[in-house]
Design an enzyme around this catalytic site. Sequence first.
Site, PDB file in Angstrom:
ATOM      1  N   GLU A  25       0.850  -1.183   0.000  1.00 48.52           N
ATOM      2  CA  GLU A  25       0.000   0.000   0.000  1.00 48.52           C
ATOM      3  C   GLU A  25       0.893   1.243   0.000  1.00 48.52           C
ATOM      4  O   GLU A  25       1.972   1.203   0.566  1.00 48.52           O
ATOM      5  CB  GLU A  25      -0.821  -0.084   1.298  1.00 48.52           C
ATOM      6  CG  GLU A  25      -1.764   1.053   1.600  1.00 48.52           C
ATOM      7  CD  GLU A  25      -2.368   0.933   3.019  1.00 48.52           C
ATOM      8  OE1 GLU A  25      -3.152   1.802   3.392  1.00 48.52           O
ATOM      9  OE2 GLU A  25      -2.017  -0.012   3.754  1.00 48.52           O
ATOM     10  N   HIS A  71      -4.488   6.813  -0.489  1.00 48.89           N
ATOM     11  CA  HIS A  71      -3.753   5.560  -0.282  1.00 48.89           C
ATOM     12  C   HIS A  71      -4.339   4.482  -1.180  1.00 48.89           C
ATOM     13  O   HIS A  71      -5.425   4.644  -1.722  1.00 48.89           O
ATOM     14  CB  HIS A  71      -3.729   5.157   1.192  1.00 48.89           C
ATOM     15  CG  HIS A  71      -5.010   4.593   1.730  1.00 48.89           C
ATOM     16  ND1 HIS A  71      -6.112   5.372   2.017  1.00 48.89           N
ATOM     17  CD2 HIS A  71      -5.360   3.326   2.026  1.00 48.89           C
ATOM     18  CE1 HIS A  71      -7.075   4.590   2.485  1.00 48.89           C
ATOM     19  NE2 HIS A  71      -6.661   3.343   2.501  1.00 48.89           N
ATOM     20  N   HIS A  73      -5.404   0.428  -2.166  1.00 46.24           N
ATOM     21  CA  HIS A  73      -5.933  -0.840  -1.668  1.00 46.24           C
ATOM     22  C   HIS A  73      -5.550  -1.933  -2.652  1.00 46.24           C
ATOM     23  O   HIS A  73      -6.230  -2.135  -3.661  1.00 46.24           O
ATOM     24  CB  HIS A  73      -7.463  -0.782  -1.555  1.00 46.24           C
ATOM     25  CG  HIS A  73      -7.955  -0.179  -0.281  1.00 46.24           C
ATOM     26  ND1 HIS A  73      -9.284  -0.090   0.027  1.00 46.24           N
ATOM     27  CD2 HIS A  73      -7.277   0.344   0.758  1.00 46.24           C
ATOM     28  CE1 HIS A  73      -9.411   0.478   1.230  1.00 46.24           C
ATOM     29  NE2 HIS A  73      -8.204   0.765   1.679  1.00 46.24           N
ATOM     30  N   ASP A  84      -9.291   2.958   8.060  1.00 44.60           N
ATOM     31  CA  ASP A  84      -9.391   4.169   7.236  1.00 44.60           C
ATOM     32  C   ASP A  84     -10.338   5.178   7.877  1.00 44.60           C
ATOM     33  O   ASP A  84     -10.059   6.382   7.909  1.00 44.60           O
ATOM     34  CB  ASP A  84      -9.944   3.841   5.843  1.00 44.60           C
ATOM     35  CG  ASP A  84      -8.971   3.014   5.021  1.00 44.60           C
ATOM     36  OD1 ASP A  84      -7.776   2.982   5.365  1.00 44.60           O
ATOM     37  OD2 ASP A  84      -9.422   2.409   4.038  1.00 44.60           O
TER      38      ASP A  84
HETATM   39 ZN   LIG Z   1      -7.545   1.733   3.311  1.00 54.84          ZN
END
Ligand SMILES: [Zn+2]
Length: 123
Positions: A25, A71, A73, A84
């Site tokens: 990530e 970000h 996934h 999150d």
């Molecule tokens: Zn996330």
Amino acid sequence: MKVTGISRDLLDLLLEMGKDRHPYEFVGLLSERDGVIDEISLVPGTISGETSASVFMEMMPLDTHKCGSAHSHPNGVLYPSDADLSFFPRAGRYNLIIGYPYDEVDWVCFTADGERYPLEVIP
Ligand SMILES: [Zn+2]
């Protein structure tokens, strides 16, 4: 400043970064100019991992143009996780999730409360 869009260049960069980091990530903080998100500062670590992105964020200098986070996934799920949802309010009002396979349509913007937020892509 109310944000209404994201620059095409930055969106392309975020999708590239998702691909580059896969299967890991990436996390970054977003900045806007005149209501358009156009810059990312990378943050070490992950949101769910041990090197907490939110801890790092608290050490960042206050910048009024910072407006949220982005970000990836790697699992391709374009919904915020529980981690999150606790991270977003600390990051800012606009939070992008970029998902596998990182194509043109594989991203969604959420508000700090986890509601979907429409963003215009600005050429
Ligand atoms: Zn996330």
